[in-house]
Design a protein around this motif. Structure first.
Motif, PDB file in Angstrom:
ATOM      1  N   TYR A   1       0.833  -1.209   0.000  1.00  0.00           N
ATOM      2  CA  TYR A   1       0.000   0.000   0.000  1.00  0.00           C
ATOM      3  C   TYR A   1       0.867   1.259   0.000  1.00  0.00           C
ATOM      4  CZ  TYR A   1      -4.253  -2.712   0.933  1.00  0.00           C
ATOM      5  OH  TYR A   1      -5.309  -3.565   0.836  1.00  0.00           O
ATOM      6  N   ALA A   2       1.955   1.212   0.767  1.00  0.00           N
ATOM      7  CA  ALA A   2       2.846   2.374   0.841  1.00  0.00           C
ATOM      8  C   ALA A   2       3.516   2.653  -0.501  1.00  0.00           C
ATOM      9  CB  ALA A   2       3.906   2.150   1.921  1.00  0.00           C
ATOM     10  N   ALA A   3       3.703   1.602  -1.300  1.00  0.00           N
ATOM     11  CA  ALA A   3       4.319   1.775  -2.617  1.00  0.00           C
ATOM     12  C   ALA A   3       3.316   2.260  -3.664  1.00  0.00           C
ATOM     13  CB  ALA A   3       4.945   0.458  -3.075  1.00  0.00           C
ATOM     14  N   GLY A   4       2.066   2.445  -3.247  1.00  0.00           N
ATOM     15  CA  GLY A   4       1.053   2.972  -4.152  1.00  0.00           C
ATOM     16  C   GLY A   4       0.176   1.928  -4.810  1.00  0.00           C
ATOM     17  N   ALA A   5       0.248   0.674  -4.370  1.00  0.00           N
ATOM     18  CA  ALA A   5      -0.572  -0.384  -4.971  1.00  0.00           C
ATOM     19  C   ALA A   5      -2.027  -0.218  -4.562  1.00  0.00           C
ATOM     20  CB  ALA A   5      -0.063  -1.757  -4.536  1.00  0.00           C
ATOM     21  N   SER A   6      -2.919  -0.515  -5.478  1.00  0.00           N
ATOM     22  CA  SER A   6      -4.346  -0.485  -5.176  1.00  0.00           C
ATOM     23  C   SER A   6      -4.727  -1.762  -4.418  1.00  0.00           C
ATOM     24  CB  SER A   6      -5.166  -0.387  -6.462  1.00  0.00           C
ATOM     25  OG  SER A   6      -5.000  -1.574  -7.243  1.00  0.00           O
ATOM     26  N   ARG A   7      -5.953  -1.777  -3.901  1.00  0.00           N
ATOM     27  CA  ARG A   7      -6.424  -2.959  -3.166  1.00  0.00           C
ATOM     28  C   ARG A   7      -6.430  -4.200  -4.069  1.00  0.00           C
ATOM     29  NH1 ARG A   7      -8.806  -3.372   1.745  1.00  0.00           N
ATOM     30  NH2 ARG A   7     -10.275  -5.097   2.124  1.00  0.00           N
ATOM     31  N   TRP A   8      -6.827  -4.012  -5.325  1.00  0.00           N
ATOM     32  CA  TRP A   8      -6.841  -5.136  -6.263  1.00  0.00           C
ATOM     33  C   TRP A   8      -5.428  -5.617  -6.568  1.00  0.00           C
ATOM     34  CZ3 TRP A   8      -9.479  -8.950  -8.066  1.00  0.00           C
ATOM     35  CH2 TRP A   8      -9.123  -9.554  -9.274  1.00  0.00           C
ATOM     36  N   GLN A   9      -4.499  -4.686  -6.756  1.00  0.00           N
ATOM     37  CA  GLN A   9      -3.109  -5.057  -7.017  1.00  0.00           C
ATOM     38  C   GLN A   9      -2.491  -5.792  -5.827  1.00  0.00           C
ATOM     39  OE1 GLN A   9      -1.704  -1.113  -8.029  1.00  0.00           O
ATOM     40  NE2 GLN A   9      -1.501  -1.654 -10.207  1.00  0.00           N
ATOM     41  N   VAL A  10      -2.824  -5.356  -4.628  1.00  0.00           N
ATOM     42  CA  VAL A  10      -2.338  -6.049  -3.432  1.00  0.00           C
ATOM     43  C   VAL A  10      -2.868  -7.480  -3.398  1.00  0.00           C
ATOM     44  CG1 VAL A  10      -2.458  -6.125  -0.913  1.00  0.00           C
ATOM     45  CG2 VAL A  10      -2.013  -3.965  -2.070  1.00  0.00           C
ATOM     46  N   PHE A  11      -4.141  -7.637  -3.752  1.00  0.00           N
ATOM     47  CA  PHE A  11      -4.751  -8.970  -3.734  1.00  0.00           C
ATOM     48  C   PHE A  11      -4.084  -9.888  -4.760  1.00  0.00           C
ATOM     49  CE2 PHE A  11      -7.903 -12.074  -5.139  1.00  0.00           C
ATOM     50  CZ  PHE A  11      -8.312 -12.611  -3.923  1.00  0.00           C
ATOM     51  N   VAL A  12      -3.867  -9.370  -5.963  1.00  0.00           N
ATOM     52  CA  VAL A  12      -3.340 -10.196  -7.056  1.00  0.00           C
ATOM     53  C   VAL A  12      -1.849 -10.482  -6.883  1.00  0.00           C
ATOM     54  CG1 VAL A  12      -2.885 -10.267  -9.537  1.00  0.00           C
ATOM     55  CG2 VAL A  12      -5.087  -9.433  -8.699  1.00  0.00           C
ATOM     56  N   HIS A  13      -1.077  -9.473  -6.505  1.00  0.00           N
ATOM     57  CA  HIS A  13       0.381  -9.598  -6.514  1.00  0.00           C
ATOM     58  C   HIS A  13       0.990  -9.934  -5.154  1.00  0.00           C
ATOM     59  CE1 HIS A  13       0.573  -8.201 -10.647  1.00  0.00           C
ATOM     60  NE2 HIS A  13      -0.189  -7.170 -10.327  1.00  0.00           N
ATOM     61  N   VAL A  14       0.228  -9.789  -4.080  1.00  0.00           N
ATOM     62  CA  VAL A  14       0.758 -10.096  -2.751  1.00  0.00           C
ATOM     63  C   VAL A  14      -0.014 -11.231  -2.092  1.00  0.00           C
ATOM     64  CG1 VAL A  14       1.261  -9.202  -0.443  1.00  0.00           C
ATOM     65  CG2 VAL A  14       1.548  -7.720  -2.451  1.00  0.00           C
ATOM     66  N   VAL A  15      -1.328 -11.066  -1.992  1.00  0.00           N
ATOM     67  CA  VAL A  15      -2.145 -12.036  -1.262  1.00  0.00           C
ATOM     68  C   VAL A  15      -2.170 -13.387  -1.969  1.00  0.00           C
ATOM     69  CG1 VAL A  15      -4.475 -12.575  -0.466  1.00  0.00           C
ATOM     70  CG2 VAL A  15      -3.574 -10.263  -0.190  1.00  0.00           C
ATOM     71  N   PHE A  16      -2.487 -13.381  -3.250  1.00  0.00           N
ATOM     72  CA  PHE A  16      -2.634 -14.657  -3.961  1.00  0.00           C
ATOM     73  C   PHE A  16      -1.344 -15.476  -3.991  1.00  0.00           C
ATOM     74  CE2 PHE A  16      -2.862 -17.204  -7.916  1.00  0.00           C
ATOM     75  CZ  PHE A  16      -3.904 -18.040  -7.545  1.00  0.00           C
TER      76      PHE A  16
END
Length: 260
Positions: A163-178
């Motif tokens: 989030y601090a790097a500017g990722a959106s909630r969807w980007q966090v879900f796809v690139h971090v959570v999954f």
């Protein structure tokens, strides 16, 4: 070098365990320590295999029985995976979704399959639809629970950094959570496949005329323990092969698992 020796030793232990089981089976049946009607000798099981492979069982070939069971199981498993993975990840990521779905899953998850199978038969009929629905419910819960658990145990520092790097909630879900959840998701899939296979006999109890589970039940009614043992062995072998397939998929998708 040490790793190679360890792997070789573990393979030797596996082969030794199988050899001991067969040795006990041969010895117990060969010396008449057990009733052959209850525990058939290996040669009887082998003869039953050759007979069914050549002549079939109850108007179906052996491959038709295997195909019927695996068709029901894999159809339900794939449908459950397609539904439970996104719902489980979304539930872990969003507390509102979890609050809506978790009561339903937690209510039916501990129920014995036969407790609600009669209801499924009344709703969907006695054909394969009710059987697939039963297996779907059996597979759905473990996949869903593992996905929710995987999301909840992610280190929050990873999310905050994204989030601090500017990722959106969807980007966090796809690139971090999954990616972080993939190891647990695949473990849940393996668990679900095993649970589904144990439910297969229940699914084939009502109005079935084919399938390994049905063959085991039908043979037990006429005291054909050799066919019963054969069906159980075939179910075990096919279950191991499917689990090995998921493990190979796991190695390809999450090669970092266990190497943190």
């Amino acid at each position: 070098m040490y790793s190679d020796r360890k792997i070789a030793f573990e393979k030797l232990l596996t082969a030794g365990t199988i050899a001991v089981i067969f040795a006990v089976w041969f010895t117990a049946t060969g010396f008449g320590w057990v009733d052959p009607k209850l525990v058939p000798p290996p040669r009887s099981v082998w003869s039953a295999f050759l007979d069914i492979a050549q002549n079939g069982y109850r108007n179906h070939t052996l491959f038709q029985h295997i195909g019927a069971s695996l068709g029901r199981l894999l159809t339900a498993f794939l449908l459950a995976a397609a539904a439970a993975v996104p719902l489980g990840l979304a539930s872990g990521f969003h507390s509102g979704i979890r609050a809506a779905l978790e009561p339903v899953v937690e209510f039916y998850r501990p129920l014995p399959p036969l407790a609600y199978y009669t209801i499924l038969v009344l709703w969907l009929g006695i054909e394969d639809q009710s059987k697939v629905a039963l297996l779907f419910l059996a597979c759905f819960a473990p996949i869903y629970v593992s996905c929710v658990s995987a999301v909840l145990k992610i280190n929050e520092d990873y999310l905050n950094c994204a989030y601090a790097a500017g990722a959106s909630r969807w980007q966090v879900f796809v690139h971090v959570v999954f990616p972080a959840c993939l190891p647990d998701v695949l473990t849940g899939l393996r668990t679900a496949l095993g649970v589904g296979y144990t439910t297969l006999v229940s699914a084939e109890m009502v109005a079935a005329t084919s399938g390994l589970g049905w063959m085991v039940l039908d043979a037990s009614r006429i005291l054909r323990s050799d066919i019963t043992f054969l069906g159980i062995i075939l179910m075990g072998i096919t279950g191991i092969l499917m689990d090995r397939g998921l493990r190979l998929l796991e190695r390809g998708l999450v090669p970092w698992k266990g190497k943190e």
